[in-house]
Design a protein around this motif. Structure first.
Motif, PDB file in Angstrom:
ATOM      1  N   ALA A 129     -64.189  47.631  11.319  1.00 33.50           N
ATOM      2  CA  ALA A 129     -64.090  46.306  11.923  1.00 33.50           C
ATOM      3  C   ALA A 129     -63.728  45.248  10.885  1.00 33.50           C
ATOM      4  N   VAL A 130     -64.300  45.356   9.692  1.00 30.54           N
ATOM      5  CA  VAL A 130     -63.963  44.407   8.628  1.00 30.54           C
ATOM      6  C   VAL A 130     -62.483  44.535   8.268  1.00 30.54           C
ATOM      7  N   LEU A 131     -61.986  45.747   8.163  1.00 28.12           N
ATOM      8  CA  LEU A 131     -60.565  45.948   7.861  1.00 28.12           C
ATOM      9  C   LEU A 131     -59.690  45.368   8.963  1.00 28.12           C
ATOM     10  N   ALA A 132     -60.084  45.548  10.215  1.00 25.81           N
ATOM     11  CA  ALA A 132     -59.316  44.995  11.327  1.00 25.81           C
ATOM     12  C   ALA A 132     -59.320  43.468  11.293  1.00 25.81           C
ATOM     13  N   LEU A 133     -60.464  42.871  10.967  1.00 21.30           N
ATOM     14  CA  LEU A 133     -60.530  41.407  10.862  1.00 21.30           C
ATOM     15  C   LEU A 133     -59.629  40.896   9.746  1.00 21.30           C
ATOM     16  N   ARG A 134     -59.576  41.636   8.635  1.00 20.39           N
ATOM     17  CA  ARG A 134     -58.732  41.226   7.505  1.00 20.39           C
ATOM     18  C   ARG A 134     -57.246  41.246   7.855  1.00 20.39           C
ATOM     19  N   GLU A 135     -56.857  42.068   8.816  1.00 19.40           N
ATOM     20  CA  GLU A 135     -55.459  42.113   9.230  1.00 19.40           C
ATOM     21  C   GLU A 135     -55.056  40.883  10.030  1.00 19.40           C
ATOM     22  N   THR A 136     -56.028  40.244  10.684  1.00 25.90           N
ATOM     23  CA  THR A 136     -55.737  39.119  11.572  1.00 25.90           C
ATOM     24  C   THR A 136     -56.156  37.776  11.002  1.00 25.90           C
ATOM     25  N   PHE A 137     -57.265  37.747  10.261  1.00 25.40           N
ATOM     26  CA  PHE A 137     -57.835  36.493   9.774  1.00 25.40           C
ATOM     27  C   PHE A 137     -57.894  36.473   8.254  1.00 25.40           C
ATOM     28  N   SER A 138     -58.056  35.286   7.725  1.00 25.54           N
ATOM     29  CA  SER A 138     -58.297  35.121   6.303  1.00 25.54           C
ATOM     30  C   SER A 138     -59.804  35.219   6.072  1.00 25.54           C
ATOM     31  N   VAL A 139     -60.265  36.380   5.615  1.00 22.99           N
ATOM     32  CA  VAL A 139     -61.697  36.602   5.379  1.00 22.99           C
ATOM     33  C   VAL A 139     -62.074  35.929   4.070  1.00 22.99           C
ATOM     34  N   THR A 140     -63.062  35.032   4.122  1.00 24.87           N
ATOM     35  CA  THR A 140     -63.463  34.292   2.932  1.00 24.87           C
ATOM     36  C   THR A 140     -64.741  34.833   2.298  1.00 24.87           C
ATOM     37  N   ALA A 141     -65.562  35.562   3.065  1.00 20.98           N
ATOM     38  CA  ALA A 141     -66.799  36.118   2.508  1.00 20.98           C
ATOM     39  C   ALA A 141     -67.322  37.230   3.407  1.00 20.98           C
ATOM     40  N   ILE A 142     -67.988  38.177   2.782  1.00 24.61           N
ATOM     41  CA  ILE A 142     -68.703  39.238   3.496  1.00 24.61           C
ATOM     42  C   ILE A 142     -70.093  39.284   2.889  1.00 24.61           C
ATOM     43  N   ARG A 143     -71.118  39.089   3.731  1.00 26.16           N
ATOM     44  CA  ARG A 143     -72.487  39.007   3.225  1.00 26.16           C
ATOM     45  C   ARG A 143     -73.426  39.897   4.029  1.00 26.16           C
ATOM     46  N   GLY A 144     -74.499  40.285   3.390  1.00 25.73           N
ATOM     47  CA  GLY A 144     -75.652  40.834   4.076  1.00 25.73           C
ATOM     48  C   GLY A 144     -75.572  42.256   4.563  1.00 25.73           C
ATOM     49  N   LEU A 145     -74.981  43.169   3.798  1.00 28.66           N
ATOM     50  CA  LEU A 145     -75.028  44.571   4.213  1.00 28.66           C
ATOM     51  C   LEU A 145     -76.482  45.012   4.162  1.00 28.66           C
ATOM     52  N   CYS A 146     -77.078  45.199   5.344  1.00 30.40           N
ATOM     53  CA  CYS A 146     -78.485  45.586   5.395  1.00 30.40           C
ATOM     54  C   CYS A 146     -78.736  46.415   6.650  1.00 30.40           C
TER      55      CYS A 146
END
Length: 52
Positions: free
Chosen positions: A16-33
């Motif tokens: 899902a993160v990879l898919a979001l990066r294809e469409t949006f400008s991802v500025t941060a990813i936080r909180g893998l828990c």
């Protein structure tokens, strides 16, 4: 800025993160828990820049 919470298996969340990066400008990813009480699900928060 828009914050999106993703919850699922580690593989699904990574996809899902990879898919979001294809469409949006991802500025941060936080909180893998762990996403209690369901294991082995995890959650992350992805921030994306919004047009405007």
């Amino acid at each position: 800025m828009l914050s999106i919470r993703l919850t699922g298996t580690p593989g699904d969340v990574a996809d899902a993160v990879l898919a979001l990066r294809e469409t949006f400008s991802v500025t941060a990813i936080r909180g893998l828990c762990p996403s209690a009480p369901v294991q082995p699900e995890v959650r992350v928060y992805v921030e994306v820049a919004t047009a405007g």
